[in-house]
Scaffold this motif. Sequence first.
Motif, short mmCIF file in Angstrom:
data_model
loop_
_atom_site.label_atom_id
_atom_site.label_comp_id
_atom_site.label_asym_id
_atom_site.label_seq_id
_atom_site.Cartn_x
_atom_site.Cartn_y
_atom_site.Cartn_z
N ARG A 227 -4.72 -1.53 -17.75
CA ARG A 227 -4.33 -0.13 -17.64
C ARG A 227 -5.53 0.75 -17.28
O ARG A 227 -5.46 1.61 -16.41
CB ARG A 227 -3.77 0.28 -18.99
CG ARG A 227 -3.18 1.62 -19.06
CD ARG A 227 -2.58 1.82 -20.45
NE ARG A 227 -3.59 2.03 -21.48
CZ ARG A 227 -4.32 3.12 -21.58
NH1 ARG A 227 -4.20 4.07 -20.70
NH2 ARG A 227 -5.20 3.26 -22.54
N PRO B 275 6.21 4.35 -37.32
CA PRO B 275 5.41 3.13 -37.21
C PRO B 275 4.54 3.14 -35.96
O PRO B 275 4.72 3.99 -35.09
CB PRO B 275 6.46 2.02 -37.12
CG PRO B 275 7.68 2.70 -36.60
CD PRO B 275 7.64 4.10 -37.12
N ALA C 246 5.43 4.04 -32.00
CA ALA C 246 6.70 4.77 -32.02
C ALA C 246 6.72 5.91 -31.01
O ALA C 246 7.78 6.40 -30.64
CB ALA C 246 6.96 5.32 -33.42
N GLY C 247 5.53 6.36 -30.59
CA GLY C 247 5.48 7.45 -29.62
C GLY C 247 4.89 8.73 -30.18
O GLY C 247 4.96 9.79 -29.55
N LYS C 248 4.27 8.64 -31.35
CA LYS C 248 3.70 9.85 -31.98
C LYS C 248 2.57 10.42 -31.12
O LYS C 248 2.52 11.62 -30.85
CB LYS C 248 3.17 9.52 -33.38
CG LYS C 248 4.18 8.86 -34.29
CD LYS C 248 3.61 8.58 -35.66
CE LYS C 248 2.44 7.58 -35.68
NZ LYS C 248 2.82 6.21 -35.26
N PHE D 170 -2.31 11.30 -17.90
CA PHE D 170 -1.89 9.90 -17.81
C PHE D 170 -1.04 9.63 -16.57
O PHE D 170 -0.74 8.48 -16.29
CB PHE D 170 -1.09 9.52 -19.06
CG PHE D 170 -1.94 9.41 -20.29
CD1 PHE D 170 -2.71 8.29 -20.50
CD2 PHE D 170 -1.98 10.43 -21.22
CE1 PHE D 170 -3.51 8.17 -21.63
CE2 PHE D 170 -2.78 10.33 -22.34
CZ PHE D 170 -3.55 9.21 -22.54
N THR E 121 2.06 9.89 -28.02
CA THR E 121 2.62 10.35 -26.75
C THR E 121 3.24 11.74 -26.92
O THR E 121 3.12 12.59 -26.02
CB THR E 121 3.67 9.34 -26.24
OG1 THR E 121 3.08 8.03 -26.28
CG2 THR E 121 4.08 9.65 -24.83
N1 LIG Z 1 -1.75 4.91 -21.80
C1 LIG Z 1 -0.64 4.17 -21.96
N2 LIG Z 1 -0.12 3.49 -20.93
C2 LIG Z 1 0.99 2.75 -21.06
N3 LIG Z 1 1.67 2.64 -22.21
C3 LIG Z 1 1.21 3.29 -23.28
C4 LIG Z 1 0.03 4.09 -23.21
N4 LIG Z 1 -0.20 4.62 -24.44
C5 LIG Z 1 0.81 4.18 -25.21
N5 LIG Z 1 1.65 3.39 -24.53
C6 LIG Z 1 2.87 2.78 -25.04
O1 LIG Z 1 3.76 3.83 -25.39
C7 LIG Z 1 4.40 3.58 -26.63
C8 LIG Z 1 4.11 4.69 -27.62
O2 LIG Z 1 2.76 4.64 -27.98
P1 LIG Z 1 2.05 5.73 -28.87
O3 LIG Z 1 2.54 7.07 -28.48
O4 LIG Z 1 0.58 5.50 -28.76
O5 LIG Z 1 2.55 5.36 -30.32
P2 LIG Z 1 2.00 5.78 -31.76
O6 LIG Z 1 0.99 6.84 -31.58
O7 LIG Z 1 3.21 6.22 -32.50
O8 LIG Z 1 1.43 4.55 -32.36
C9 LIG Z 1 3.91 2.23 -27.07
O9 LIG Z 1 4.87 1.28 -26.68
C10 LIG Z 1 2.63 2.02 -26.31
O10 LIG Z 1 2.40 0.68 -26.03
#
Ligand SMILES: Nc1ncnc2c1ncn2[C@@H]1O[C@H](COP(=O)(O)OP(=O)(O)O)[C@@H](O)[C@H]1O
Lengths: 278, 259, 205
Positions: free
Chosen positions: C184, A37, A40-42, A57, A44
């Motif tokens: 951010r 969903p 989820a961290g995909k 980052f 990341t």
């Molecule tokens: N640049 C960022 N700075 C801080 N938090 C982030 C950043 N990018 C994503 N997040 C947080 O990290 C978590 C994982 O996000 P993300 O990897 O983008 O998920 P997905 O790609 O599965 O939708 C989420 O809770 C999101 O809010």
Amino acid sequence: MIRIKDFCYWYPGQDQPALDGIDLEIPEGQFCGVVGPNGAGKSTLCYALSGFAPHFFHGTWEGELQVGKRDVPRSTLGELAGEIGLVFQNSFNQISGARFTVREEIAFGLENLGLKRKEIERRVEETLALIDLEALAERSPFALSGGQQQRVAIASILAMQPKLLVLDEPTSQLDPRGTQEVFKILDKLAGRGGTTVVLVEHKLEWLAAFADRVITFSQGRIVLDGSAKKILADEKLLKLGVGQTQFTQAAAAVQKKKFIPRSRPLPVTLKQAQKFFE
Amino acid sequence: MHGTLFVSGNSGLHRLHPLTKLALTFLFLVFAATLPNLLWLLAAFVILLVPMSAWGGLLRPFLRSCLVVITPFVISLSIIQGFFTPGETPLFHLAGFVLTGEGLLAGLTVASRILMALGGALLLMLSTRPDMLMLALTRSGLPGSLAYVVLTSIQIFPRFQERAQVILEAQQARGLEIKVNIFKRLRLLVPLMGPLVLSSIVDVEERAMALEARAFSRPGRKTSLLALADSPGQHLARWGLLLLMLALIGWSIWRAISS
Amino acid sequence: MNGFRKEFSTFSIALMAVAIAINIGAGQIPRAVGLPLYLDSIGTVLVGVLVGPWAGALTGFLANVVWTFTGLFPQAIAWAGVAAIIGALAGVFAQSGWLKEWWRAALAGLITGVVAAILSAPIAAYVFGGVTGNAGTDAIVAAWRAAGFDALFSNVAQGTMSDPLDKIVTYLIVWAVLLALPQRLKARFGNQSGQAAKTRARKRR
Ligand SMILES: Nc1ncnc2c1ncn2[C@@H]1O[C@H](COP(=O)(O)OP(=O)(O)O)[C@@H](O)[C@H]1O
Ligand SMILES: [Mg+2]
């Protein structure tokens, strides 16, 4: 190829880890789909694999993450570029803009790697042929459709001959035709073998068609991991908010009405569906 | 080419090394600053710039660009210098102001200086691919990131114009009233420009990552697919042009001191 | 020197390119709305505010180089130095916290406009014979000359009639964009005193 052990990652200023104790091994040449969903961290995971988390980052990390022999979080982005390729959603943002034709755009990364002109030419021609871009080689990358542009973005990364190709929802901003174009390329890559591919994708039918393996993310952890056919047919995907392929949905609906015995496994591809309904 | 003046071609002018053309542009700039009067300036334009543009097969686009650029200057300068420079030879009276021959001549002289300088720049841009010019400059020490900024902004601003157009049309379709008073029009700017600016800034993060993925910040030597043809003759010519410029500047300083 | 280096990361380089494209690409909006404004330094001010004075200055300078390249306004290069100072000023205003309230942003715009008018005028007066090649501004200069003022004064007067309003509106748009920009991202650029998010010490689960 990929070895991740108990890897955690925190974005700057976050208390919650975006990746929370990831253990994952992906052998060379495997085509691995990633679902899960939103949030989820995909993405990341994609950034961690390519070194953007932490090098772009910032933030903090723990554990081990190796791609090939490279210790990713302990290498620089300059060292990682070319070894690990990353493709994003938005095709316009990926066109460097510093080059005027598709051919030169594909060469941009190779120029930054400092390759000799002969080698650049050879690789560019090879990539143009592989991605079927020869007819567009002299066009401006800005004069292309979204799908064509995304193919140029993929070609630009592939020309750098990465050991690992990571794609983060490469079709989610494309129209159906552009999506089709991109998947044709991915299908070719999967069939060709050799390149290890990690693909984040919501369109499950396509994953079922050519991923060897699917891992499922939820809240920064891997919750399901197995062969594409097995995971995509798993009912837990629905609860996780990932959904199911259209084939699976149709079959499940029919099975519920007891026309078809419960013992028969749910299909995830067109072929399986045909068999299922026979 | 999108967003530039460049007209492709295969003429001798097109094939000159970009730095040779850049040196010529600077020479024309020095001419513009140092040639003594209107006659000299127009002669230099007709004898040097016009044949060069013809050599590049660019006569028409060159003259057209020159005309577009210089016309407003000719008009403004004729009026402003013509009416407001004191002189002995009245040509024309208007509402108590006098257009003097001296003023008109002074105005036209400034206009011809501008024509000479900008004409040189236009000729460079019409005959040189911006990426080739930037490549030549990076080879002589300009940081690659500056070349990136120039080339990328040249290519993406037309896309932003398209987006601005789309936003305008969408607002007009929703019944945006243009004929409201000036304060309401000012307040309209934020909803019109805000989203365009904001989304482009948000996109920068992905843009930067995409650049890193292409080894943009990798230290070490960079190479190029494009080849720049140079020759010992051109190399020498560039030094010659530099000397000529210095001589011209020296001459004009000497003239200024001795008069 | 450290601050200088930090201002030229890949992130800020990519921002500069986009900013210059905004400078040039957004110019048609005020005209379409029927406002006598250029708004051609929004990108420059944004870079100055978000990244810092050096980056702002470089963006202003390169923006005028690009104007020349496009052939849209080739004489722009003559004012590249003024554009650089506009960008540098934006960086300094942001570092002094002037972009936090709208009225201080407007004041920063007013000061920038006056500075720009004073610095631009000698270029018009001495390089371009007292004009800029823009019909609207030149008509105003003509009016001042007709009232008996000299070339330099008339150009300063023309500039102070148009530049402050232009820069006030520019700063207000930048202020509004900052307000909407995710915290951010602002923290990533990190030039605004007090606004940069302090990275909290992470806690292990
Ligand atoms: N640049 C960022 N700075 C801080 N938090 C982030 C950043 N990018 C994503 N997040 C947080 O990290 C978590 C994982 O996000 P993300 O990897 O983008 O998920 P997905 O790609 O599965 O939708 C989420 O809770 C999101 O809010
Ligand atoms: Mg994502």
